[in-house]
Scaffold this motif. Structure first.
Motif, mmCIF file in Angstrom:
data_model
loop_
_atom_site.group_PDB
_atom_site.id
_atom_site.type_symbol
_atom_site.label_atom_id
_atom_site.label_comp_id
_atom_site.label_asym_id
_atom_site.label_seq_id
_atom_site.Cartn_x
_atom_site.Cartn_y
_atom_site.Cartn_z
ATOM 1 N N PHE A 88 -17.996 -71.502 132.132
ATOM 2 C CA PHE A 88 -18.995 -70.762 131.365
ATOM 3 C C PHE A 88 -18.369 -69.534 130.698
ATOM 4 O O PHE A 88 -18.610 -69.261 129.517
ATOM 5 C CB PHE A 88 -20.155 -70.351 132.273
ATOM 6 C CG PHE A 88 -21.263 -69.630 131.560
ATOM 7 C CD1 PHE A 88 -22.038 -70.294 130.621
ATOM 8 C CD2 PHE A 88 -21.528 -68.297 131.826
ATOM 9 C CE1 PHE A 88 -23.065 -69.643 129.954
ATOM 10 C CE2 PHE A 88 -22.547 -67.640 131.172
ATOM 11 C CZ PHE A 88 -23.320 -68.308 130.237
ATOM 12 N N LYS A 89 -17.528 -68.813 131.431
ATOM 13 C CA LYS A 89 -16.854 -67.635 130.876
ATOM 14 C C LYS A 89 -15.981 -68.015 129.684
ATOM 15 O O LYS A 89 -15.960 -67.317 128.671
ATOM 16 C CB LYS A 89 -16.010 -66.940 131.943
ATOM 17 C CG LYS A 89 -16.822 -66.205 132.971
ATOM 18 C CD LYS A 89 -15.941 -65.613 134.055
ATOM 19 C CE LYS A 89 -16.783 -64.957 135.129
ATOM 20 N NZ LYS A 89 -15.973 -64.426 136.233
ATOM 21 N N LYS A 94 -15.089 -68.015 123.895
ATOM 22 C CA LYS A 94 -14.778 -68.846 122.725
ATOM 23 C C LYS A 94 -15.837 -68.671 121.633
ATOM 24 O O LYS A 94 -15.516 -68.656 120.451
ATOM 25 C CB LYS A 94 -14.695 -70.314 123.163
ATOM 26 C CG LYS A 94 -14.230 -71.260 122.091
ATOM 27 C CD LYS A 94 -14.107 -72.667 122.659
ATOM 28 C CE LYS A 94 -13.664 -73.645 121.600
ATOM 29 N NZ LYS A 94 -13.522 -74.999 122.130
ATOM 30 N N TYR A 95 -17.100 -68.502 122.045
ATOM 31 C CA TYR A 95 -18.179 -68.327 121.081
ATOM 32 C C TYR A 95 -18.139 -66.933 120.448
ATOM 33 O O TYR A 95 -18.287 -66.782 119.234
ATOM 34 C CB TYR A 95 -19.536 -68.554 121.761
ATOM 35 C CG TYR A 95 -20.706 -68.272 120.851
ATOM 36 C CD1 TYR A 95 -21.101 -69.204 119.896
ATOM 37 C CD2 TYR A 95 -21.402 -67.068 120.928
ATOM 38 C CE1 TYR A 95 -22.162 -68.946 119.050
ATOM 39 C CE2 TYR A 95 -22.467 -66.807 120.082
ATOM 40 C CZ TYR A 95 -22.845 -67.749 119.149
ATOM 41 O OH TYR A 95 -23.890 -67.487 118.312
ATOM 42 N N PHE A 96 -17.944 -65.888 121.277
ATOM 43 C CA PHE A 96 -18.066 -64.520 120.780
ATOM 44 C C PHE A 96 -16.810 -63.971 120.104
ATOM 45 O O PHE A 96 -16.904 -63.103 119.245
ATOM 46 C CB PHE A 96 -18.492 -63.571 121.913
ATOM 47 C CG PHE A 96 -19.961 -63.611 122.175
ATOM 48 C CD1 PHE A 96 -20.854 -62.972 121.334
ATOM 49 C CD2 PHE A 96 -20.462 -64.304 123.266
ATOM 50 C CE1 PHE A 96 -22.209 -63.014 121.566
ATOM 51 C CE2 PHE A 96 -21.819 -64.356 123.513
ATOM 52 C CZ PHE A 96 -22.696 -63.707 122.662
ATOM 53 N N LEU A 97 -15.638 -64.448 120.465
ATOM 54 C CA LEU A 97 -14.410 -63.897 119.896
ATOM 55 C C LEU A 97 -14.383 -63.962 118.366
ATOM 56 O O LEU A 97 -14.109 -62.945 117.719
ATOM 57 C CB LEU A 97 -13.179 -64.579 120.508
ATOM 58 C CG LEU A 97 -11.842 -63.946 120.130
ATOM 59 C CD1 LEU A 97 -11.787 -62.485 120.568
ATOM 60 C CD2 LEU A 97 -10.708 -64.730 120.756
ATOM 61 N N PHE A 110 -21.261 -56.822 122.153
ATOM 62 C CA PHE A 110 -20.677 -57.905 122.948
ATOM 63 C C PHE A 110 -20.643 -57.534 124.425
ATOM 64 O O PHE A 110 -20.989 -58.347 125.284
ATOM 65 C CB PHE A 110 -19.266 -58.246 122.456
ATOM 66 C CG PHE A 110 -18.499 -59.095 123.434
ATOM 67 C CD1 PHE A 110 -18.843 -60.429 123.629
ATOM 68 C CD2 PHE A 110 -17.463 -58.551 124.171
ATOM 69 C CE1 PHE A 110 -18.153 -61.215 124.548
ATOM 70 C CE2 PHE A 110 -16.772 -59.326 125.082
ATOM 71 C CZ PHE A 110 -17.114 -60.659 125.274
ATOM 72 N N GLN A 111 -20.228 -56.313 124.740
ATOM 73 C CA GLN A 111 -20.160 -55.868 126.143
ATOM 74 C C GLN A 111 -21.545 -55.923 126.794
ATOM 75 O O GLN A 111 -21.676 -56.333 127.944
ATOM 76 C CB GLN A 111 -19.593 -54.455 126.255
ATOM 77 C CG GLN A 111 -18.104 -54.375 125.991
ATOM 78 C CD GLN A 111 -17.290 -55.050 127.077
ATOM 79 O OE1 GLN A 111 -17.441 -56.234 127.358
ATOM 80 N NE2 GLN A 111 -16.402 -54.285 127.696
#
Length: 159
Positions: A88-89, A94-97, A110-111
């Protein structure tokens, strides 16, 4: 219809209902030699006690006992929490980068999202990978390559 299904596969849906009742119904619909394979989630509600959303299941041993009482055999219940969380991490990052790098989302936002999706500390859930088989009466159980692989993964505690 009773004894009409060779395999039941479930991912987290069992926890929405009474697990014992659902597992009894699964046993009824499975043909002799049929298999149950599911991913289930036990949720921590009170300290170290795990509650299963309204049923009496509380841990891995209790889960095995319930399956045995229903008359399943070849039972495997493996906690796979860390493997699930690591996957999941990876997917969250991968989605947010790309969103962070492109400026579509700032790092502080994001944090905040990350703290909600991936809280630090002890996980509040335990993911269980479960496999069980309805005893085969006179007829031999059907062979499934996928099932054989899942049983091997469970026995080796690897994903």
């Amino acid at each position: 219809a009773q004894a009409s299904v060779d395999i039941v596969i479930s991912a987290e849906i069992i926890r929405i209902f009474s697990r014992e009742r659902i597992l009894c119904e699964v046993f009824k619909v499975l043909r002799p030699g049929g298999s149950l394979v599911c991913l289930d989630l036990l949720t921590e509600l009170h300290g170290d006690r795990l509650d299963s959303c309204g049923t009496s299941l509380s841990d891995l041993d209790n889960y095995k006992e319930v399956l045995q009482n229903i008359r399943f055999n070849e039972i495997r219940v493996v906690e796979v929490t860390q493997a699930c969380l690591q996957g999941f991490k990876r997917h969250v990052m991968k989605y947010f980068l790309p969103l962070i790098l492109s400026g579509k989302i700032n790092f502080n936002t994001f944090q905040e999202v990350k703290n909600v999706l991936l809280p630090s500390g002890k996980p509040r859930h335990k993911y269980l990978l479960i496999a069980a088989q309805k005893p085969s009466g006179e007829e031999p159980p059907k062979k499934y390559t996928v099932l054989q692989r899942l049983h091997k993964l469970i026995q080796n505690h690897t994903l």
